[in-house]
Design an enzyme around this catalytic site. Structure first.
Site, PDB file in Angstrom:
ATOM      1  N   HIS A 165      -3.398  48.250  68.921  1.00  0.00           N
ATOM      2  CA  HIS A 165      -4.197  47.177  69.892  1.00  0.00           C
ATOM      3  C   HIS A 165      -3.773  45.859  69.834  1.00  0.00           C
ATOM      4  O   HIS A 165      -3.512  45.284  70.684  1.00  0.00           O
ATOM      5  CB  HIS A 165      -5.571  47.288  69.340  1.00  0.00           C
ATOM      6  CG  HIS A 165      -6.505  48.614  69.278  1.00  0.00           C
ATOM      7  ND1 HIS A 165      -7.011  49.314  68.534  1.00  0.00           N
ATOM      8  CD2 HIS A 165      -6.714  49.430  70.715  1.00  0.00           C
ATOM      9  CE1 HIS A 165      -7.456  50.218  68.997  1.00  0.00           C
ATOM     10  NE2 HIS A 165      -7.574  50.396  70.194  1.00  0.00           N
ATOM     11  N   GLY A 221      -1.686  51.771  75.516  1.00  0.00           N
ATOM     12  CA  GLY A 221      -0.830  52.455  74.804  1.00  0.00           C
ATOM     13  C   GLY A 221      -0.154  53.760  75.066  1.00  0.00           C
ATOM     14  O   GLY A 221      -0.789  54.439  75.735  1.00  0.00           O
ATOM     15  N   LYS A 226       0.718  56.211  73.250  1.00  0.00           N
ATOM     16  CA  LYS A 226      -0.001  57.201  72.276  1.00  0.00           C
ATOM     17  C   LYS A 226      -0.773  58.243  73.296  1.00  0.00           C
ATOM     18  O   LYS A 226      -0.679  59.275  73.076  1.00  0.00           O
ATOM     19  CB  LYS A 226      -0.700  56.558  71.084  1.00  0.00           C
ATOM     20  CG  LYS A 226      -0.984  57.884  70.160  1.00  0.00           C
ATOM     21  CD  LYS A 226      -1.459  57.357  68.680  1.00  0.00           C
ATOM     22  CE  LYS A 226      -2.955  56.795  68.954  1.00  0.00           C
ATOM     23  NZ  LYS A 226      -3.834  58.193  69.132  1.00  0.00           N
TER      24      LYS A 226
END
Ligand code: PAF
Length: 279
Positions: free
Chosen positions: A37, A146, A148
């Protein structure tokens, strides 16, 4: 740094910034912030006059038997990190500030059926709904997500395109621990033995990156990657898949840009990881 709880307060702050001609970046989060983050907030800080971080554990993206109640929360630590990284505003609503007997939802067809959508059927509807609401409330020029959560990112990009949201989506690289584990708020659930076992995800990703350029088909690649995870007794595969980078549909030949993605249970904790391959 300001902290707002309600939609009206948040809109008033942003409206004043816009009146001054300032650009606004948004980093949507569910809190329990980590270096992943932090990297989004830093990028947002570089590219915008004002930085908004939303901290909201969104109930509509959790299924009935998922970890909504257990999801880690630490707002004091989150606000310290936001302050350190130069955020101007944290929007930290309560569920009742965001949802009042809702009947309208945003969902996206096709892209949410595969991968995480298979085992989490309502998840992406909840994500698209809350992200749309945040876009309407904060009216950002740019929003940061993100890589991910690669399926989430693909879905949000498509939603923004299809629904003509007037903002730019910025994807940011996966941030990893020194030993390779992708940073995640859920890593906190892992016991020391599970933390060690969780390295099978990044080992499998590394193996995939080594062999993907060798001209093999998806099944052969997946066999190589699955073998790494199956060697770890505490790991149970939810999926390891090769999908088209835009549609999220399985592909058998690696003859286009693909996403190689996995979800693996380590004990009771479900972790995800991925890499992209462009031809
Ligand atoms: O990626 C997340 O943390 C969440 O899915 C998001 C985008 C903040 C929506 O709740």
């Amino acid at each position: 740094m300001q902290i707002t709880k309600t939609v009206d307060e948040t809109r008033a702050v942003v409206k004043e910034w816009k009146r001054q001609g300032l650009t606004v970046g948004l980093v949507p989060t569910m809190g329990f912030l980590h270096e992943g983050h932090a990297s989004l907030i830093e990028r947002c800080r570089q590219e915008n006059d004002r930085v908004v971080v939303s901290v909201f554990v969104n109930p509509t993206q959790f299924g009935p038997n998922e970890d909504l109640e257990a999801y880690p929360r630490d707002f004091a630590r989150d606000s310290a990190l936001c302050q350190e990284k130069g955020a101007d505003l944290i929007f930290h609503p309560e569920p009742e500030d965001m949802y009042d007997d809702p009947r309208a939802y945003v969902s996206i067809e096709g892209l949410s059926d595969n991968l995480c959508g298979k085992s989490r059927p309502i998840h992406f509807r909840g994500v698209c709904t809350v992200v749309s609401k945040l876009f309407h409330i904060v009216a950002p020029d740019r929003a940061y997500f993100g890589e991910k959560d690669a399926q989430q990112l693909a879905i949000i990009r498509k939603m923004v395109k299809d629904l003509n949201f007037d903002l730019k989506i910025v994807g940011c690289p996966i941030v990893r621990e020194a030993d390779g584990l992708a940073k995640s708020s859920r890593n906190t659930y892992l016991s020391p033995a599970e933390r060690e076992a969780a390295l099978c995800l990044s080992r499998s990703i590394r193996r995939g990156k080594e062999v993907i350029g060798m001209g093999m088909d998806s099944q052969t690649l997946l066999k190589e990657m699955r073998a790494v995870i199956e060697a770890e007794p505490l790991a149970r595969i939810d999926y390891v898949s090769v999908v088209d980078a835009l549609t999220m549909e399985d592909v058998s030949s690696i003859n286009r840009d693909v996403l190689v993605a996995m979800a693996v249970y380590i004990g009771k904790t479900r972790l995800i990881d991925n890499f992209s391959y462009e031809i």
